[in-house]
Write a protein that holds these residues in place. Structure first.
Motif, PDB file in Angstrom:
ATOM      1  N   LEU A   6       0.884  -1.170   0.000  1.00 12.28           N
ATOM      2  CA  LEU A   6       0.000   0.000   0.000  1.00 12.28           C
ATOM      3  C   LEU A   6       0.916   1.213   0.000  1.00 12.28           C
ATOM      4  CD1 LEU A   6      -2.905   1.391   0.687  1.00 12.28           C
ATOM      5  CD2 LEU A   6      -1.798   1.725   2.892  1.00 12.28           C
ATOM      6  N   GLN A   8       0.538   5.401   0.051  1.00 14.22           N
ATOM      7  CA  GLN A   8      -0.376   6.535   0.161  1.00 14.22           C
ATOM      8  C   GLN A   8       0.440   7.790   0.442  1.00 14.22           C
ATOM      9  OE1 GLN A   8      -4.240   6.332   2.135  1.00 14.22           O
ATOM     10  NE2 GLN A   8      -3.579   8.013   3.431  1.00 14.22           N
ATOM     11  N   ARG A 132      -8.606  -3.818   0.838  1.00 16.93           N
ATOM     12  CA  ARG A 132      -9.636  -2.777   0.969  1.00 16.93           C
ATOM     13  C   ARG A 132      -9.680  -2.253   2.412  1.00 16.93           C
ATOM     14  NH1 ARG A 132     -13.329  -5.208  -1.510  1.00 16.93           N
ATOM     15  NH2 ARG A 132     -14.197  -6.355   0.239  1.00 16.93           N
ATOM     16  N   ARG A 135      -6.680  -0.014   3.054  1.00 19.11           N
ATOM     17  CA  ARG A 135      -6.910   1.291   2.398  1.00 19.11           C
ATOM     18  C   ARG A 135      -7.913   2.129   3.180  1.00 19.11           C
ATOM     19  NH1 ARG A 135      -7.035  -1.822  -2.295  1.00 19.11           N
ATOM     20  NH2 ARG A 135      -9.299  -1.683  -2.333  1.00 19.11           N
ATOM     21  N   GLU A 139      -7.415   5.774   4.775  1.00 19.59           N
ATOM     22  CA  GLU A 139      -8.304   6.870   4.387  1.00 19.59           C
ATOM     23  C   GLU A 139      -8.896   7.526   5.627  1.00 19.59           C
ATOM     24  OE1 GLU A 139     -10.498   9.760   2.522  1.00 19.59           O
ATOM     25  OE2 GLU A 139      -8.767   8.630   1.814  1.00 19.59           O
TER      26      GLU A 139
END
Length: 156
Positions: A6, A8, A132, A135, A139
């Motif tokens: 991941l 970000q 998911r 994430r 978020e």
């Protein structure tokens, strides 16, 4: 064994030292973690993060089932990066790099999370769900940081 990643990035419109100052205090972690994760620190925390620091906590990622998780801050170069690695917990491997870079607009924070799921091929069946969920957690943190540090989120 499949390694997942991941990545970000988040622009925090604050000077590097101020953004770093929030993250260097381990007691702030519950403030930016989704409540439905059931995150609870179970060990004592120092005032300020340092390399070699061990953090123990429980999370309830699935159906209210608590899971023990122990991480170590393995590397740290203030105010530019730190790394936390799982020593015991729900993943076969977890390596999370937090990178802070000063820009004209503020601090660019980059998260690189490499992880391996447990249970071999059977664990990989859950990979889309886990990806998911990871994430979604990041978020939530992105939005919580804006509230905690007092800035507006940029669209996108």
């Amino acid at each position: 064994m499949k390694m997942h990643l991941l990545k970000q990035e988040q622009l925090i419109p604050l000077p590097l030292e101020q953004a770093w100052g929030f993250f260097v205090h381990p007691g702030n972690l519950p403030r930016i973690t989704p409540p439905d994760l059931g995150f609870r620190i179970t060990g004592e925390l120092p005032e300020k993060m340092h390399a070699g620091m061990i953090v123990s906590y429980t999370v309830t990622p699935f159906l209210g089932w608590p899971v023990k998780w122990v991480t170590e801050i393995t590397h740290m170069r203030e105010p530019y990066f730190f790394v936390d690695e799982q020593r015991f917990g729900p993943y076969r491997m977890w390596h999370h790099q937090h990178i802070f870079q000063e820009t004209p607009q503020g601090t660019l924070m980059t998260d690189l999370v490499h992880y391996v799921l447990p249970f071999g091929p059977f664990g990989e069946l859950a990979a889309p769900f886990v990806a998911r969920r990871v994430r979604d957690i990041f978020e939530y943190r992105r939005q919580a940081l804006a509230g905690e540090l007092g800035f507006a989120l940029r669209p996108g």
